[in-house]
Design a protein around this motif. Sequence first.
Motif, PDB file in Angstrom:
ATOM      1  N   PRO A  43      -5.214   2.761 -11.928  1.00  0.00           N
ATOM      2  CA  PRO A  43      -4.102   1.754 -12.152  1.00  0.00           C
ATOM      3  C   PRO A  43      -3.252   1.382 -11.067  1.00  0.00           C
ATOM      4  CG  PRO A  43      -4.694   3.345 -14.311  1.00  0.00           C
ATOM      5  CD  PRO A  43      -5.237   3.754 -12.903  1.00  0.00           C
ATOM      6  N   ARG A  44      -2.955   2.444 -10.482  1.00  0.00           N
ATOM      7  CA  ARG A  44      -2.011   2.175  -9.484  1.00  0.00           C
ATOM      8  C   ARG A  44      -2.640   1.223  -8.394  1.00  0.00           C
ATOM      9  NH1 ARG A  44       2.432   4.149  -6.972  1.00  0.00           N
ATOM     10  NH2 ARG A  44       2.629   4.437  -4.668  1.00  0.00           N
ATOM     11  N   CYS A  45      -3.881   1.152  -7.969  1.00  0.00           N
ATOM     12  CA  CYS A  45      -4.497   0.161  -7.110  1.00  0.00           C
ATOM     13  C   CYS A  45      -4.237  -1.047  -7.943  1.00  0.00           C
ATOM     14  CB  CYS A  45      -6.005   0.610  -7.094  1.00  0.00           C
ATOM     15  SG  CYS A  45      -6.215   1.898  -6.034  1.00  0.00           S
ATOM     16  N   ALA A  55       0.945  -1.296  -0.129  1.00  0.00           N
ATOM     17  CA  ALA A  55      -0.188   0.054   0.095  1.00  0.00           C
ATOM     18  C   ALA A  55       0.870   1.438  -0.078  1.00  0.00           C
ATOM     19  CB  ALA A  55      -0.855   0.005   1.143  1.00  0.00           C
ATOM     20  N   ASP A  56       0.357   2.350  -0.107  1.00  0.00           N
ATOM     21  CA  ASP A  56       0.977   3.585  -0.076  1.00  0.00           C
ATOM     22  C   ASP A  56       1.443   3.839   1.525  1.00  0.00           C
ATOM     23  OD1 ASP A  56       1.555   4.510  -2.389  1.00  0.00           O
ATOM     24  OD2 ASP A  56      -0.302   5.229  -2.906  1.00  0.00           O
ATOM     25  N   HIS A  72      -4.130   7.747  -3.934  1.00  0.00           N
ATOM     26  CA  HIS A  72      -3.366   7.001  -3.009  1.00  0.00           C
ATOM     27  C   HIS A  72      -4.260   5.486  -2.602  1.00  0.00           C
ATOM     28  CE1 HIS A  72      -2.128   6.657   1.240  1.00  0.00           C
ATOM     29  NE2 HIS A  72      -3.140   6.261   1.553  1.00  0.00           N
ATOM     30  N   VAL A  73      -3.210   4.649  -2.492  1.00  0.00           N
ATOM     31  CA  VAL A  73      -3.746   3.351  -2.271  1.00  0.00           C
ATOM     32  C   VAL A  73      -3.657   2.969  -0.726  1.00  0.00           C
ATOM     33  CG1 VAL A  73      -3.378   0.793  -2.755  1.00  0.00           C
ATOM     34  CG2 VAL A  73      -2.762   2.466  -4.542  1.00  0.00           C
ATOM     35  N   LEU A  74      -4.910   2.892  -0.299  1.00  0.00           N
ATOM     36  CA  LEU A  74      -5.019   2.688   1.261  1.00  0.00           C
ATOM     37  C   LEU A  74      -4.597   1.348   1.761  1.00  0.00           C
ATOM     38  CD1 LEU A  74      -6.199   4.564   3.628  1.00  0.00           C
ATOM     39  CD2 LEU A  74      -8.396   3.562   3.191  1.00  0.00           C
ATOM     40  N   SER A 103      -9.323   9.020  -5.040  1.00  0.00           N
ATOM     41  CA  SER A 103     -10.129   7.992  -5.354  1.00  0.00           C
ATOM     42  C   SER A 103     -10.443   6.805  -4.501  1.00  0.00           C
ATOM     43  CB  SER A 103      -9.392   7.613  -6.788  1.00  0.00           C
ATOM     44  OG  SER A 103      -8.145   6.825  -6.173  1.00  0.00           O
ATOM     45  N   TYR A 104      -9.669   6.948  -3.414  1.00  0.00           N
ATOM     46  CA  TYR A 104      -9.988   5.750  -2.195  1.00  0.00           C
ATOM     47  C   TYR A 104     -11.485   5.968  -1.550  1.00  0.00           C
ATOM     48  CZ  TYR A 104      -7.959   8.110   1.689  1.00  0.00           C
ATOM     49  OH  TYR A 104      -7.696   9.106   2.660  1.00  0.00           O
TER      50      TYR A 104
END
Length: 547
Positions: A191-193, A125-126, A140-142, A243-244
């Motif tokens: 896409p990052r997720c 995750a980030d 951001h990827v939670l 986006s999360y």
Amino acid sequence: MTPAVPTLTRLAPLLAEAFREHHFTVPGLENALGPAAIAALARSDSASVRRHARTAGPTGTLVRLFVLNDAVPESEVVLALPGVDAEDGIDAGLWTRPSAPGGTLRALLDLRPVDTGHGTRWVFADIDGSMVHSSTRSDHVLGVGQATLSLLRITPTSRVGSVLDLGTGCGIQMVHALETAATATGTDIAPRCLALAAATLAINGLEGELLTGPWFEPVAHRRFDRVVANPPFVVGPADPAHSYRESGLALDGASQTVVSGAHGHLTENGTAVILASWVERSDADWRTHVASWIPSEGVEAWVLRRDRSDPELYVWTWLTDEGMDPRDESTALAAETWLDHLRDHEVDGIGFGYVYLRRIDGASSVLCEDLTHPFDEGLGDEAEAYFARSAWLRSATTRQGGQARALDTTVFTVSPDVYLHSSESLAPDPDPPGAEEPDSAARTGSVVVERVTGARWRHEIDPLTATVLRGARMGALPLEDLVVLAAAGAGEDPVELADPVRRVVADLFLHGVVVPAGVPGMLPPGVSAAASAGSGGSGGSGGSGDR
């Protein structure tokens, strides 16, 4: 042959091997750091965790690198991750080198062990903003936060063929789903997720399908046995800043979109489990508002409200969640804008809860209720038992020509985890001499029927219904006979008593307090173990008891 470009998914098996060797696992951290450090980690106390990690060998090195986001000497990283070349890690975006080679490495991602109920799994995750200062990017990827844990906790554990994880994020729900499902599909708009979800699957030795796109578009015309969703449910302006959590849909549009559309992607008797938020207004019942999202045909819905926040607390919580300092002017301005939006739309509160959906044949039905009290593990299995009981009642109603007849002719018994609590006031008689006879409630006090496991439902009932439940413990007589006996003992008219008792018994049945005797699949999950454990105490294993 040209060497493969280093990526997180390619490095994942090497990382997993080193993590196992150096006990970078849930029990490994507990052993290496000790209970004080684990408690500090839970409260995001990075200073205390760091003190313990410094003397915890390679395990501590990995904690400092991937959890605390420290700049760690490259030599220590090489010892902890001997199979991972430093340059490959830089190319894959795993870490950066702030200084010259041989200096230090600083992770660009949070990578830590978690246990979702099936042993240690690792999650990409980030950087966790609660542990260190970090900017929250729009994509951001939670990691594994409280909402994620809630969804894990309330998802059914029965085995299924296929699962859809809508808005997969870091991929932890897919990892969890693949413990009980043959296949899992994850979708996300970012896409990052999907890149980090792929790495999460890879480091755990799992395979799943990952698709890009909004909402249900990537799986159009496809159906799944189970759908799980932790959508960007934050209630606010139509501004997709992160986006999360923000969808670009105003107010509770994200929750409405997922709840109203999930049934179209469920197989027959498939189940959806959704975290959702909704607006609440003083001039309308929240139940009516959420129920309006359910299609009129083909869905059974069970909606459980866990919490309600006033707008000020809600906005403050989410602004600080993204790392904004409540003392800064920019935070105050953001709060004003958000609160003005809620005020302009007459939002008095924001509800949060769990939405369970099951695909059925026929007209839809919706039950919305509060579940604000603590409950035990296994709420997802409780939901499946609820749907099984509801299906039985629909079938019995059809066979018997009406719900009243279906209930009257059923021999009910009491779930083994049920107790009756009777109370009586010891205050002086409030009625002066010569006053009219006090009513039944004043004479007898209150009677509460309670399940002590699972969802721990608690109902206040009248003394005559309590008498009916005591009679049902033996599982020998149909409800209509129990009503006649209770009425005779109280000197009441059984005809007048029958309808109120039916209404209460129907509610108690849906909550698993009473079940049809001899019908499999009706008892709440786990009550057999509870009954066995309590067989030597009050109430025994035969049914309810007064205490």
